[in-house]
Design a protein around this motif. Sequence first.
Motif, PDB file in Angstrom:
ATOM      1  N   ASP A  84       0.812  -1.215   0.000  1.00 34.33           N
ATOM      2  CA  ASP A  84       0.000   0.000   0.000  1.00 34.33           C
ATOM      3  C   ASP A  84       0.846   1.266   0.000  1.00 34.33           C
ATOM      4  O   ASP A  84       0.417   2.315   0.484  1.00 34.33           O
ATOM      5  CB  ASP A  84      -0.965   0.000   1.191  1.00 34.33           C
ATOM      6  CG  ASP A  84      -0.239  -0.050   2.540  1.00 34.33           C
ATOM      7  OD1 ASP A  84       0.999  -0.213   2.543  1.00 34.33           O
ATOM      8  OD2 ASP A  84      -0.915   0.079   3.575  1.00 34.33           O
ATOM      9  N   THR A  85       2.062   1.182  -0.560  1.00 37.03           N
ATOM     10  CA  THR A  85       2.952   2.339  -0.625  1.00 37.03           C
ATOM     11  C   THR A  85       2.278   3.533  -1.288  1.00 37.03           C
ATOM     12  O   THR A  85       2.376   4.669  -0.830  1.00 37.03           O
ATOM     13  CB  THR A  85       4.231   1.985  -1.383  1.00 37.03           C
ATOM     14  OG1 THR A  85       4.980   1.030  -0.625  1.00 37.03           O
ATOM     15  CG2 THR A  85       5.104   3.209  -1.628  1.00 37.03           C
ATOM     16  N   GLY A 308      -9.716  -4.480   0.353  1.00 39.95           N
ATOM     17  CA  GLY A 308     -10.507  -5.658   0.648  1.00 39.95           C
ATOM     18  C   GLY A 308     -10.871  -6.417  -0.618  1.00 39.95           C
ATOM     19  O   GLY A 308     -10.602  -5.977  -1.737  1.00 39.95           O
ATOM     20  N   LYS A 309     -11.482  -7.585  -0.443  1.00 42.25           N
ATOM     21  CA  LYS A 309     -11.816  -8.468  -1.567  1.00 42.25           C
ATOM     22  C   LYS A 309     -12.762  -7.803  -2.553  1.00 42.25           C
ATOM     23  O   LYS A 309     -12.630  -7.973  -3.764  1.00 42.25           O
ATOM     24  CB  LYS A 309     -12.421  -9.773  -1.039  1.00 42.25           C
ATOM     25  CG  LYS A 309     -11.418 -10.676  -0.332  1.00 42.25           C
ATOM     26  CD  LYS A 309     -10.338 -11.167  -1.302  1.00 42.25           C
ATOM     27  CE  LYS A 309      -9.357 -12.098  -0.609  1.00 42.25           C
ATOM     28  NZ  LYS A 309      -8.250 -12.506  -1.528  1.00 42.25           N
ATOM     29  N   ASP A 310     -13.749  -7.060  -2.041  1.00 37.35           N
ATOM     30  CA  ASP A 310     -14.685  -6.390  -2.941  1.00 37.35           C
ATOM     31  C   ASP A 310     -13.957  -5.362  -3.801  1.00 37.35           C
ATOM     32  O   ASP A 310     -14.238  -5.223  -4.997  1.00 37.35           O
ATOM     33  CB  ASP A 310     -15.809  -5.723  -2.145  1.00 37.35           C
ATOM     34  CG  ASP A 310     -16.760  -6.724  -1.526  1.00 37.35           C
ATOM     35  OD1 ASP A 310     -16.737  -7.905  -1.942  1.00 37.35           O
ATOM     36  OD2 ASP A 310     -17.521  -6.340  -0.617  1.00 37.35           O
ATOM     37  N   ALA A 311     -13.003  -4.638  -3.208  1.00 35.96           N
ATOM     38  CA  ALA A 311     -12.244  -3.639  -3.948  1.00 35.96           C
ATOM     39  C   ALA A 311     -11.338  -4.304  -4.986  1.00 35.96           C
ATOM     40  O   ALA A 311     -11.179  -3.799  -6.101  1.00 35.96           O
ATOM     41  CB  ALA A 311     -11.409  -2.788  -2.989  1.00 35.96           C
ATOM     42  N   GLU A 312     -10.761  -5.450  -4.624  1.00 39.96           N
ATOM     43  CA  GLU A 312      -9.939  -6.205  -5.579  1.00 39.96           C
ATOM     44  C   GLU A 312     -10.767  -6.617  -6.780  1.00 39.96           C
ATOM     45  O   GLU A 312     -10.349  -6.460  -7.933  1.00 39.96           O
ATOM     46  CB  GLU A 312      -9.367  -7.466  -4.913  1.00 39.96           C
ATOM     47  CG  GLU A 312      -8.238  -7.224  -3.939  1.00 39.96           C
ATOM     48  CD  GLU A 312      -7.763  -8.531  -3.329  1.00 39.96           C
ATOM     49  OE1 GLU A 312      -7.978  -9.597  -3.951  1.00 39.96           O
ATOM     50  OE2 GLU A 312      -7.189  -8.492  -2.227  1.00 39.96           O
ATOM     51  N   SER A 390      -3.315 -10.717  -2.650  1.00 39.93           N
ATOM     52  CA  SER A 390      -4.015  -9.465  -2.358  1.00 39.93           C
ATOM     53  C   SER A 390      -3.041  -8.291  -2.316  1.00 39.93           C
ATOM     54  O   SER A 390      -3.361  -7.188  -2.787  1.00 39.93           O
ATOM     55  CB  SER A 390      -4.769  -9.570  -1.032  1.00 39.93           C
ATOM     56  OG  SER A 390      -5.840 -10.481  -1.146  1.00 39.93           O
ATOM     57  N   GLY A 391      -1.846  -8.521  -1.770  1.00 39.26           N
ATOM     58  CA  GLY A 391      -0.845  -7.468  -1.715  1.00 39.26           C
ATOM     59  C   GLY A 391      -0.378  -7.057  -3.100  1.00 39.26           C
ATOM     60  O   GLY A 391      -0.181  -5.869  -3.386  1.00 39.26           O
ATOM     61  N   TRP A 392      -0.183  -8.045  -3.982  1.00 42.64           N
ATOM     62  CA  TRP A 392       0.246  -7.748  -5.349  1.00 42.64           C
ATOM     63  C   TRP A 392      -0.829  -6.959  -6.089  1.00 42.64           C
ATOM     64  O   TRP A 392      -0.514  -5.978  -6.793  1.00 42.64           O
ATOM     65  CB  TRP A 392       0.565  -9.053  -6.073  1.00 42.64           C
ATOM     66  CG  TRP A 392       0.912  -8.959  -7.534  1.00 42.64           C
ATOM     67  CD1 TRP A 392       0.360  -9.695  -8.540  1.00 42.64           C
ATOM     68  CD2 TRP A 392       1.897  -8.118  -8.156  1.00 42.64           C
ATOM     69  NE1 TRP A 392       0.936  -9.363  -9.749  1.00 42.64           N
ATOM     70  CE2 TRP A 392       1.883  -8.397  -9.542  1.00 42.64           C
ATOM     71  CE3 TRP A 392       2.779  -7.156  -7.674  1.00 42.64           C
ATOM     72  CZ2 TRP A 392       2.718  -7.745 -10.454  1.00 42.64           C
ATOM     73  CZ3 TRP A 392       3.616  -6.497  -8.582  1.00 42.64           C
ATOM     74  CH2 TRP A 392       3.588  -6.799  -9.951  1.00 42.64           C
TER      75      TRP A 392
END
Length: 574
Positions: A84-85, A308-312, A390-392
């Motif tokens: 999240d940089t 979050g998953k929904d945003a992904e 999720s981080g990627w």
Amino acid sequence: MDAAYAFPDAPVTHIGVRSLGDKESTPIDLSHHLSDMSNARIASPLKALMKYMAQPGMISMSGGLPHESYFPFEEISAQTAVPDTFSLTPEEKSSFSWLWNLFGAPTRKTKEVTIPKRAAGGDMEAVQLATALQYGQATGLPLLQKFINEFVQRVYRPINPLTTTLVHVGNTDGWAKAVLTLCNHGEGILVEEYTYPSAIASAWPIGVRPVPVKMDSEGMLANDLDHVLSGWDVEARGGMKKPHVMYTVPVGQNPCGTTMSEKRKKEIYAVCVKHDVIIVEDDPYYFLQCGTYVPKAQRTTAKVAKDGKDAEEAFIQSLAPSYLRVDYQGRVIRLDTFSKTIAPGSRLGFFTCNPMFAERLLRAGETSTQAPCGFGQALITSLLNGWGMSGWIRWLRGIRAQYTMRRDMCMDALYNHFDLREDLRASSIRAWDGAPVLVAHKKGAVAQEKYDSTTSLFSIVPPVAGMFLWIQVHVYNHPAYDDLVRSGMSESLASATLTFRLWKKLVDNKVLWSPGWFFATDGVQPDIGEMGFNPAVKAKGMEGCFRVAYSSASPEEMNKAMDVFAKQVVKFFE
């Protein structure tokens, strides 16, 4: 070769059959597309032994592998950014806030990655220098293979159930291997009328020539592709057979910045099925999809994006689907790279395609590049596995936000220095059909509501993805244009002569843009020597076109470059 051939050295991504309207995934035998060189390739005998070396308890004395104790690296450590940089909706408190965040902010969070020579517990599939720096299979590190396969399933969602992946050394290398795998001497490749010049240069030495297809604001035109193929005349083409390979950059196209919709991809895919064409999808800018440009005066404060998953899922759904989503026959070879999302020097990317093509591409890699660089594989694999999927995806969302700002800053700089208005009337403008074309005049020179196209300076369609603006200067409005044509020059040569003159003026004033002739696919050998360019030799692509990259210049530099361009282009037309 049987199209159902099981790719033996990398896991196959079994995603399940998905319907595509009235189409179902029905992989077919495409082995007749393989080149003579590809068919002649055999498995490297020594590489074939490597799968046995990994078996527990095996005493291997078969290969000439240096002992890992002789590697001078005991461990490698790196400070990496956190996922999240970059803000997803950064606040532009000043035009330099994002640059400070990127290069100088003392609060930037990092995480240490350490790669040992030997992994704890003797796990042979873990990231460790003993294997990453050793001779290895061209399929790459097992953990990297696993991550890439999961990523393809999560994001691209191919409908071909046998889709698999294979690492390569960046997309330029991937394309070079694809050309050798698919094309023989004397064949042609279907390309956009302007395209990435290294793609042409890779194919040129083996006697493979570009066959241009017209474009609009979404890139390649399906109807022109069908026209070129349906009307193919071998004799008129100098004996060249009808092309069976297409090269395309569908998102943030290099150089024109165009992006194909799913509808356009389906139309082109249907033409490729009709004429039995393989699609090589070179997509390095896929995650730099930044949406429609809105002028600064009209922009509103963006809502804070959520995680979050929904945003992904919302992020993935916002991306133009890959050709893999319409490839029900297995005729797409997709090229991905980490060059634009991690670093070009990593020289790491991957193919996504059917197993038969992947196996032949593997054979090509075994006797050339072999596996990508062990240092790069080890570091990127550790980074990706440390971040997790999720981080990627969160990192990719942040990178997209950064390039959206860069696109906006470069377009804002044009607005600062020119009077830009939307104008679809000017038929003399060689603009993309149906696109919201912005036409430029000298700042403050136009009082009327609509432009007089005879005094316009240039036109541009703001890109919705990628790294580039494609500017077309209206050289046909230059005072000398008609005189040059009356003197006996063709319109193309007159345009080329004037375009080169303007490009040289920009260079003399320390602004370097890529001239359009670099990207023209007119079949003339792409050789510019020491820039002693003769426009009479290669007039097409010189029609006032320039590619302007907003990927690396600072906001101050962008504004300065546009100031130089504004002064020089006004002088040019005077």
